[in-house]
Design a protein around this motif. Structure first.
Motif, PDB file in Angstrom:
ATOM      1  N   THR A 264      51.951  40.676  99.991  1.00 53.12           N
ATOM      2  CA  THR A 264      50.842  41.310  99.277  1.00 53.12           C
ATOM      3  C   THR A 264      49.742  41.746 100.226  1.00 53.12           C
ATOM      4  OG1 THR A 264      51.279  39.958  97.322  1.00 53.12           O
ATOM      5  CG2 THR A 264      49.099  40.977  97.477  1.00 53.12           C
ATOM      6  N   GLN A 265      49.418  40.899 101.192  1.00 52.53           N
ATOM      7  CA  GLN A 265      48.322  41.195 102.110  1.00 52.53           C
ATOM      8  C   GLN A 265      48.620  42.444 102.947  1.00 52.53           C
ATOM      9  OE1 GLN A 265      50.054  38.347 101.869  1.00 52.53           O
ATOM     10  NE2 GLN A 265      48.714  36.539 101.985  1.00 52.53           N
ATOM     11  N   VAL A 266      49.882  42.605 103.354  1.00 54.10           N
ATOM     12  CA  VAL A 266      50.274  43.772 104.135  1.00 54.10           C
ATOM     13  C   VAL A 266      50.180  45.025 103.278  1.00 54.10           C
ATOM     14  CG1 VAL A 266      52.170  44.869 105.405  1.00 54.10           C
ATOM     15  CG2 VAL A 266      51.748  42.406 105.661  1.00 54.10           C
ATOM     16  N   ARG A 267      50.649  44.930 102.036  1.00 57.01           N
ATOM     17  CA  ARG A 267      50.548  46.090 101.138  1.00 57.01           C
ATOM     18  C   ARG A 267      49.091  46.482 100.912  1.00 57.01           C
ATOM     19  NH1 ARG A 267      54.231  42.967  98.109  1.00 57.01           N
ATOM     20  NH2 ARG A 267      52.714  42.701  96.412  1.00 57.01           N
ATOM     21  N   ASN A 268      48.244  45.489 100.707  1.00 52.83           N
ATOM     22  CA  ASN A 268      46.827  45.778 100.484  1.00 52.83           C
ATOM     23  C   ASN A 268      46.207  46.499 101.671  1.00 52.83           C
ATOM     24  OD1 ASN A 268      46.815  44.590  97.944  1.00 52.83           O
ATOM     25  ND2 ASN A 268      46.020  42.625  98.666  1.00 52.83           N
ATOM     26  N   MET A 269      46.529  46.032 102.870  1.00 56.82           N
ATOM     27  CA  MET A 269      45.969  46.658 104.068  1.00 56.82           C
ATOM     28  C   MET A 269      46.463  48.092 104.207  1.00 56.82           C
ATOM     29  SD  MET A 269      43.899  45.795 106.486  1.00 56.82           S
ATOM     30  CE  MET A 269      43.313  46.388 108.077  1.00 56.82           C
ATOM     31  N   ALA A 270      47.751  48.291 103.980  1.00 56.69           N
ATOM     32  CA  ALA A 270      48.319  49.639 104.095  1.00 56.69           C
ATOM     33  C   ALA A 270      47.703  50.592 103.073  1.00 56.69           C
ATOM     34  CB  ALA A 270      49.835  49.576 103.919  1.00 56.69           C
ATOM     35  N   LEU A 271      47.521  50.133 101.862  1.00 54.65           N
ATOM     36  CA  LEU A 271      46.951  50.986 100.815  1.00 54.65           C
ATOM     37  C   LEU A 271      45.513  51.380 101.120  1.00 54.65           C
ATOM     38  CD1 LEU A 271      48.451  49.203  97.678  1.00 54.65           C
ATOM     39  CD2 LEU A 271      48.990  51.519  98.481  1.00 54.65           C
ATOM     40  N   ILE A 272      44.754  50.463 101.686  1.00 57.14           N
ATOM     41  CA  ILE A 272      43.375  50.777 102.069  1.00 57.14           C
ATOM     42  C   ILE A 272      43.356  51.851 103.155  1.00 57.14           C
ATOM     43  CG2 ILE A 272      41.370  49.849 103.316  1.00 57.14           C
ATOM     44  CD1 ILE A 272      41.296  49.169 100.401  1.00 57.14           C
ATOM     45  N   ILE A 273      44.262  51.720 104.145  1.00 60.46           N
ATOM     46  CA  ILE A 273      44.331  52.718 105.210  1.00 60.46           C
ATOM     47  C   ILE A 273      44.717  54.080 104.653  1.00 60.46           C
ATOM     48  CG2 ILE A 273      45.512  53.375 107.342  1.00 60.46           C
ATOM     49  CD1 ILE A 273      45.839  50.369 107.928  1.00 60.46           C
ATOM     50  N   ILE A 274      45.688  54.083 103.757  1.00 59.36           N
ATOM     51  CA  ILE A 274      46.117  55.342 103.152  1.00 59.36           C
ATOM     52  C   ILE A 274      44.962  55.996 102.384  1.00 59.36           C
ATOM     53  CG2 ILE A 274      47.578  56.328 101.341  1.00 59.36           C
ATOM     54  CD1 ILE A 274      49.735  54.305 102.265  1.00 59.36           C
ATOM     55  N   LYS A 275      44.255  55.180 101.633  1.00 58.97           N
ATOM     56  CA  LYS A 275      43.123  55.702 100.840  1.00 58.97           C
ATOM     57  C   LYS A 275      42.031  56.261 101.741  1.00 58.97           C
ATOM     58  CE  LYS A 275      39.547  54.235  97.588  1.00 58.97           C
ATOM     59  NZ  LYS A 275      38.988  53.082  96.802  1.00 58.97           N
ATOM     60  N   ASN A 276      41.693  55.523 102.783  1.00 61.22           N
ATOM     61  CA  ASN A 276      40.554  55.889 103.622  1.00 61.22           C
ATOM     62  C   ASN A 276      40.889  56.931 104.685  1.00 61.22           C
ATOM     63  OD1 ASN A 276      39.006  54.070 102.221  1.00 61.22           O
ATOM     64  ND2 ASN A 276      39.200  52.439 103.761  1.00 61.22           N
ATOM     65  N   ARG A 277      42.164  56.964 105.104  1.00 61.86           N
ATOM     66  CA  ARG A 277      42.509  57.866 106.206  1.00 61.86           C
ATOM     67  C   ARG A 277      43.485  58.935 105.791  1.00 61.86           C
ATOM     68  NH1 ARG A 277      42.276  58.083 111.626  1.00 61.86           N
ATOM     69  NH2 ARG A 277      41.342  55.991 111.811  1.00 61.86           N
ATOM     70  N   LEU A 278      44.649  58.535 105.319  1.00 61.76           N
ATOM     71  CA  LEU A 278      45.712  59.512 105.090  1.00 61.76           C
ATOM     72  C   LEU A 278      45.409  60.447 103.926  1.00 61.76           C
ATOM     73  CD1 LEU A 278      48.912  57.376 105.775  1.00 61.76           C
ATOM     74  CD2 LEU A 278      47.461  58.649 107.370  1.00 61.76           C
ATOM     75  N   LEU A 279      44.848  59.911 102.842  1.00 59.13           N
ATOM     76  CA  LEU A 279      44.530  60.756 101.693  1.00 59.13           C
ATOM     77  C   LEU A 279      43.301  61.604 101.940  1.00 59.13           C
ATOM     78  CD1 LEU A 279      45.261  58.401  98.655  1.00 59.13           C
ATOM     79  CD2 LEU A 279      46.738  60.127  99.697  1.00 59.13           C
ATOM     80  N   ALA A 280      42.502  61.191 102.928  1.00 52.22           N
ATOM     81  CA  ALA A 280      41.283  61.934 103.219  1.00 52.22           C
ATOM     82  C   ALA A 280      41.554  63.149 104.108  1.00 52.22           C
ATOM     83  CB  ALA A 280      40.265  61.014 103.896  1.00 52.22           C
ATOM     84  N   VAL A 281      42.762  63.183 104.685  1.00 54.32           N
ATOM     85  CA  VAL A 281      43.088  64.277 105.595  1.00 54.32           C
ATOM     86  C   VAL A 281      43.380  65.553 104.807  1.00 54.32           C
ATOM     87  CG1 VAL A 281      44.751  65.079 107.310  1.00 54.32           C
ATOM     88  CG2 VAL A 281      43.991  62.715 107.329  1.00 54.32           C
TER      89      VAL A 281
END
Length: 344
Positions: A327-344
């Motif tokens: 769960t912790q790994v998924r949470n971290m990945a989702l935050i990165i996607i939200k803040n970085r990948l989706l913002a691109v």
């Protein structure tokens, strides 16, 4: 014929220890006052230091103890593998406390056996110390504590401190020849990315990258300081690396036994694809600050690194982490996607 104190010291030197001092246990009492000073300077550290209170009032726990034998062992002779340079702190790479591959671990056993042959009752705590280690080393004359809070011998801060409580009332202080910190120098303080080191001889331990990538940081995806970790995945050497009193002290001539076997698997990419079975068998026994159930913490730390030092090739690892069993790994990945990948 050597006195018992000199015999102990001579044995320590013969086994490769850089320093060996013996201090009466009552001279360690000042540790309690130093602990109080730390907490008063940084009140939020009180909870962190609760565990250190086991090192107070030693005679209540060890009524037979009369002195402490304190040793310093330099590890600056070892080569830092390029694959993990800046990612994993050197003290963890060359930690000999429970690493049976190392000569130092076996010499430690020999030293303890030697104390027994002298008829001395001795006890230590291999992992976490039986006394306030830096304070005891200071009282035994092994070196000095510098502005970055690390203990220095003539080999710099690249040392492990070991200590045994013994049932002999003896004393033998080491000799040191160390210059003070350069006047006005604050390189260590200025270099601390999270400002854990806020002034000389003071720190906020729960802001320290080493703490947040080992014991702490259990919800790193919510940690406001995580973006300041830079290259760090497990531990941090920054305030030691910039210290002028460490300049030219790292020798780096020898290979650390057994390290080459695991180093390829500690690249950021391989940490993200590491299997639990391999972690349990090979990684956790060496890096014991995390349990055999905490591969997820390594992977969260690595995702944080990938976010801080983002490259396009990291994208697939971040996306794959969304499918992690942890769960912790998924949470971290989702935050990165939200803040970085989706913002691109």
């Amino acid at each position: 014929m050597l006195s018992i104190e000199k015999s102990i010291q001579a044995k320590a030197y013969a086994l490769g220890y850089e320093k060996c001092g013996i201090v009466p246990i009552h001279k360690l009492d000042g540790y309690e006052e130093k602990l109080k000073e730390r907490i008063e300077k940084v009140p939020e550290s009180e909870r962190f230091y609760q565990g250190q209170k086991r090192l107070l009032n030693l005679n209540n726990t060890y009524p037979w103890a009369k002195s402490a034998v304190v040793l310093a062992l330099s590890y600056n002779k070892y080569k830092v593998p390029e694959q993990v340079k800046g990612h994993i702190a050197k003290s963890y790479l060359f930690d000999v406390r429970i690493d049976k591959n190392s000569v130092e671990y076996n010499n430690r056993q020999k030293f303890e056996q030697y104390l027994g042959k002298l008829g001395i009752k001795a006890e230590n705590n291999k992992k976490f110390g039986i006394v306030g280690m830096r304070w005891a080393a200071l009282q035994a004359g092994l070196g000095v504590v510098r502005r970055n809070n690390f203990f220095y011998t003539e080999s710099g801060s690249w040392n492990h401190i070991e200590a045994w409580l013994i049932d002999k009332d003896i004393e033998l202080l080491e000799e040191k020849s160390l210059a003070p910190c350069p006047a006005g120098c604050s390189k260590c303080i200025g270099s601390c990315p999270t400002k854990s080191l806020s002034e000389a001889y003071t720190m906020s331990p729960t802001k320290c990258i080493s703490y947040l990538t080992t014991f702490g940081g259990r919800e790193l995806y919510q940690e406001p300081l995580a973006g300041k970790f830079g290259d760090c995945i497990y531990g941090c050497d920054i305030c030691q690396d910039v210290c002028p009193m460490n300049a030219k002290e790292w020798k780096g001539r020898e290979e650390f036994p057994g390290l080459s076997e695991i180093i390829p698997n500690l690249s950021p990419e391989n940490i993200m694809s590491m299997r639990q079975e391999y972690y349990t068998a090979k990684i956790q026994p060496k890096f014991f600050y995390l349990t055999d159930k905490e591969l997820w913490k390594w992977q969260v730390n690595t995702l944080n690194y990938m976010d801080n030092q983002y490259k396009d090739e990291y994208r697939k690892y971040i996306l794959k982490a969304c499918e992690s069993e942890y769960t912790q790994v998924r949470n971290m990945a989702l935050i990165i996607i939200k803040n970085r990948l989706l913002a691109v």
